[in-house]
Design a protein around this motif. Structure first.
Motif, short mmCIF file in Angstrom:
data_model
loop_
_atom_site.label_atom_id
_atom_site.label_comp_id
_atom_site.label_asym_id
_atom_site.label_seq_id
_atom_site.Cartn_x
_atom_site.Cartn_y
_atom_site.Cartn_z
N UNK A 156 9.90 58.81 16.77
CA UNK A 156 9.71 60.47 16.95
C UNK A 156 9.12 60.65 18.48
N UNK A 157 8.27 59.92 18.95
CA UNK A 157 7.94 60.09 20.36
C UNK A 157 9.20 59.93 21.34
N UNK A 158 10.03 58.76 21.15
CA UNK A 158 10.95 58.67 21.84
C UNK A 158 12.01 59.70 21.93
N UNK A 159 12.25 60.17 20.76
CA UNK A 159 13.36 61.72 20.71
C UNK A 159 12.70 62.76 21.32
N UNK A 160 11.44 62.81 21.08
CA UNK A 160 10.84 64.08 21.76
C UNK A 160 11.00 64.16 23.14
N UNK A 161 10.65 62.84 23.75
CA UNK A 161 10.69 62.72 25.01
C UNK A 161 11.89 63.12 25.83
N UNK A 162 13.00 62.55 24.94
CA UNK A 162 14.37 62.73 25.43
C UNK A 162 14.85 64.20 25.39
N UNK A 163 14.55 64.76 24.09
CA UNK A 163 14.86 65.99 23.98
C UNK A 163 14.36 67.11 25.01
N UNK A 164 12.81 66.82 25.04
CA UNK A 164 12.26 67.67 26.41
C UNK A 164 12.83 67.43 27.55
N UNK A 165 13.26 66.21 27.94
CA UNK A 165 13.97 65.90 29.16
C UNK A 165 15.23 66.53 29.46
N UNK A 166 15.91 66.86 28.27
CA UNK A 166 17.11 67.30 28.21
C UNK A 166 16.87 68.88 28.32
#
Lengths: 182, 142
Positions: A156-166
Motif C-alpha cells: 500500500x505504501x509503495x502504491x500510494x507513493x507511486x500514485x502521488x508521484x504520478x
C-alpha cells in the motif's frame, strides 16, 4: 494524446474523502461520470451497502462499473472524455493480494504474483488517463499504526507513493477538510 | 537536530538518503549511536524501545537514554527517523500498548528539542517545525 488529469485523495474512515472526490469530479464538465467500484460483497450487510451506493449514484447520474479485480477489464467500458472516480485503492489491493485464499494459495504467498499484478495496474492507470478526461483516485490512511500485515502495508505504501508521484494533485482529508499536499 | 516523521512505508528513509547523498554518516537502525559517532541517523527507534521494554527496562530509564543521546550529539548533525504508530486501534498486546505510550511521550520530547521536523506523506516532504526561518514552500515540496 495528452494524458488526463490525475488526482489522489486519501483520508481516514469517515473523513469525507469520497464526498470530496465526487464533488471535485462533478465540478468538471464531462459526457459521463464513471464510478469504478472495487468493493466486493462478502456478507448481506456489504451487499446492501453496495446496492445503496449504486442507487445513490444512479440518481446522481453516475455510471457504475464494478471491478473488484483485474482493472484492465474496466478499460473497455471507459469512453473518451469520461470523468472517472476509482474508489478505492485499499479494497482493490486486498482483493488482488489475497486472491486465491479460498484455495489456500493467496497471491501474497506466490513469488512475483503481486509484482505482475501491480505492473499491469500501473499500465491500466496510464491507459485510463489516455482515454478519460480525468481520473480521481480515493484511498485510506492506514499506515500510521503498528505494522500488522507487512506485505499488505508495504504494498500500500509503495502504491500510494507511486500514485502521488504520478498525480497532478494530491490531498489528505481530515474531518471533511482537504489538505493539499501536492 | 532534524526529525523526519511519518507513517510506515511512506518513504522516510529514502528521503533522508537523498538528502544526505554523499555525506559521511553513521546510520543506526534500531539502536542508539555510540558516543564516538559523529553525524548520525537514528532510525527504527521504536524497535529499540520495544527491545528495552521486553527487557523490563522502565520508561524513565528509556527516556533518559534517549535524552542523553540528544544532548551528547548537540551541535553535530543528528537526524531522527520516527515512525508514526499512534493513529491506529488500541493494540490487544500489552507490550504494544505500553510501546505506544512510551514512544508517544518520547516523540513529544524529541519534537520539542528538534530545530526541524519534516513530515513525509507518500514521499512528499512537509516542514512542520522550523518553518519560520526555513520554510520556502516551493523548495520544500521539491
Amino acid at each position: 494524446m495528452a494524458e488526463g488529469k490525475m488526482i489522489f485523495i486519501s483520508g481516514g474512515v469517515r473523513s469525507g474523502k469520497s464526498a470530496y472526490a465526487e464533488r471535485r469530479l462533478l465540478n468538471i464538465p464531462a459526457p459521463r461520470y464513471v464510478y469504478l467500484a472495487s468493493g466486493q460483497a462478502r456478507d448481506p450487510e456489504m451487499e446492501e451497502r453496495i446496492l445503496r451506493h449504486q442507487k445513490d449514484r444512479q440518481n446522481g447520474g453516475w455510471t457504475t462499473v464494478e471491478q473488484p479485480l483485474q482493472m484492465e477489464h474496466a478499460l473497455l467500458k471507459i469512453k473518451a472524455g469520461d470523468a472517472v472516480l476509482w474508489d478505492c485503492v485499499t479494497t482493490w489491493l486486498a482483493n488482488e493480494l489475497y486472491e486465491g485464499w479460498q484455495e489456500g494459495k493467496p497471491c501474497t504467498e506466490e513469488k512475483g504474483c503481486m509484482e505482475a499484478k501491480w505492473r499491469k495496474m500501473q499500465d491500466t492507470m496510464h491507459r485510463i488517463r489516455e482515454v478519460a478526461g480525468i481520473l480521481v483516485i480515493v484511498s485510506n490512511e492506514v499506515l500510521d499504526d503498528f505494522v500488522r500485515d507487512e506485505s499488505y502495508q508495504k504494498w500500500l505504501g509503495e502504491i500510494h507513493r507511486w500514485i502521488v508521484a504520478e498525480s497532478d494533485e494530491a490531498f489528505e482529508m481530515e474531518n471533511g477538510v482537504a489538505y493539499k499536499r501536492k | 537536530m532534524h526529525i523526519v516523521f511519518g507513517g510506515a512505508f511512506n518513504g522516510k528513509r529514502q528521503y533522508v538518503k537523498e538528502m544526505l547523498s554523499s555525506k559521511e554518516t553513521v546510520w543506526c537502525e534500531g539502536k542508539l549511536p555510540d558516543a564516538a559517532d559523529q553525524s548520525v541517523v537514528i532510525a527504527g527507534l521504536e524497535q529499540w524501545v520495544k527491545m528495552q521494554l521486553e527487557r523490563q527496562m522502565d520508561e524513565e530509564t528509556i527516556q533518559q537514554l534517549v535524552k542523553k543521546t540528544v544532548q551528547s550529539k548537540k551541535g553535530q548533525q543528528q537526524i531522527w527517523i520516527l515512525t508514526d504508530m499512534n493513529r491506529g486501534i488500541v493494540p490487544v498486546d500489552a507490550i504494544e500498548r505500553k510501546l505506544r505510550d512510551v514512544i508517544g511521550r518520547i516523540y513529544q520530547d524529541l519534537f520539542k528539542e528538534a530545530e526541524l521536523v519534516t513530515r513525509i506523506w507518500y514521499g512528499i516532504p512537509q516542514l512542520i517545525k522550523g518553518a519560520d526561518e526555513n520554510e520556502h514552500l516551493y523548495q520544500n515540496r521539491r
